[in-house]
Write an enzyme that holds these catalytic residues in place. Structure first.
Site, PDB file in Angstrom:
ATOM      1  N   LYS A 208       0.820  -1.209   0.000  1.00 52.98           N
ATOM      2  CA  LYS A 208       0.000   0.000   0.000  1.00 52.98           C
ATOM      3  C   LYS A 208       0.853   1.258   0.000  1.00 52.98           C
ATOM      4  CE  LYS A 208      -2.537   3.408   1.679  1.00 52.98           C
ATOM      5  NZ  LYS A 208      -2.007   4.633   2.302  1.00 52.98           N
ATOM      6  N   ASP A 227      -6.372   0.841   1.125  1.00 50.53           N
ATOM      7  CA  ASP A 227      -6.331   0.948   2.584  1.00 50.53           C
ATOM      8  C   ASP A 227      -7.681   0.529   3.154  1.00 50.53           C
ATOM      9  OD1 ASP A 227      -7.973   2.958   1.786  1.00 50.53           O
ATOM     10  OD2 ASP A 227      -7.140   4.462   3.108  1.00 50.53           O
TER      11      ASP A 227
END
Length: 281
Positions: A208, A227
């Site tokens: 991420k 996320d």
DNA sequence: CACCAGGTCTCTC
DNA sequence: GAGAGACATGGT
């Protein structure tokens, strides 16, 4: 984007494709302050003042060319949004944040900032970065620059804990050391998976965070940073399943293609504004 | 008290 | 390579 250089600064006529508040609040930048008439914005050792007037905005800065690039002013967001409208639900989502643009930010600042961002919330991320700049950055007029990597590399784990980084302190020490010792930030010519793999060699940089760096520092819009907010969206759109976050990120970036990064920002802003996503075609 | 926030690392199988 | 736990800190 319709803009022109004037004696006051970069003048941006009122447009659907530029909204200062949305650009700053969609989570891509952590260093800015809110003023009565607009915002102060900080990037590396530069700053600009964004003044919002009724019929236009003015970007006041000593580095106009840099901030034209910073705000991505030479890109046609109308066209991007038009293409994204073809996807389910995107009409509502985009209209809520239609003035979002993806900033072109500094790689090192993004790496450090997004390592701090992991499993953290935005106000706290901002506080930690602010302390980092205050403690290690050069003073420039009335603000502090983002620190030089050499200065950061002179600090130890205790320092990073003291400014509130918590368990990420170790990651910062390790990554700053790599950056101070020649870790390459040149991703030119690398395909997305090689570029991502390279960044993920840095401690504290997982899938991420790597995708945030690729999007916000390198404008690699084929990534879809995934996320907790995006997972909520994914689960609503495709149905909640047990597949991994990585797999969800793969599916989303496959789905939106080269427009993934843009789509992600509109969606993130929409979800975080407290809007319940309703999956209706 | 538990859970969440722009997740990643380590250990295990 | 996939799946559990741990992990600092502050807010609700």
């Amino acid at each position: 984007m319709n803009y022109e250089y004037t004696s006051e600064g970069i003048r941006i006529n009122k447009s659907e494709d530029f909204n200062a508040k949305q650009i700053l609040e969609c989570g891509q930048i952590f260093r800015y302050t809110v003023e009565n008439d607009g915002f102060n914005i900080y990037s590396t050792n530069k700053t600009c003042r964004l003044i919002c007037k009724k019929h236009h905005d003015i970007i006041c800065t000593n580095n106009p060319k840099e901030f034209v690039h910073f705000f991505d002013l030479n890109r046609d967001y109308g066209e991007i949004k038009q293409s994204l409208m073809g996807y389910p639900n995107m009409k509502n989502i985009i209209s809520h944040g239609s003035g979002i643009r993806i900033l072109n930010q500094n790689p090192i600042e993004m790496i450090i900032s997004f390592i701090i961002s992991a499993n953290n919330n935005i106000p706290r991320i901002q506080t930690i970065i602010e302390k980092l700049c205050f403690e290690c950055g050069d003073q420039v007029n009335d603000y502090y620059a983002f620190p030089e990597i050499k200065v950061l590399n002179s600090k130890g784990e205790l320092f990073y804990r003291a400014i509130g980084a918590g368990y990420r302190a170790k990651y910062l020490v390790n990554t700053v050391d790599a950056l101070a010792n020649g870790f390459s930030l040149d991703l030119q010519g690398m395909n997305i998976s090689s570029a991502r793999k390279h960044l993920m060699k840095l401690m504290g940089v997982g899938r991420k965070v790597a995708d945030c760096i690729l999007l916000f520092a390198y404008h690699r819009t084929e990534v879809f940073p995934t996320d907790t907010w995006i997972i909520k969206y994914y689960d609503d759109l495709f149905g909640a399943t047990n597949i991994s976050v990585t797999k969800k990120a793969d599916i989303l970036s496959e789905y939106y293609g080269k427009l993934s990064g843009y789509a992600q920002q509109y969606i993130f802003y929409y979800m975080r504004s407290g809007y319940k996503f309703i999956n209706k075609n």
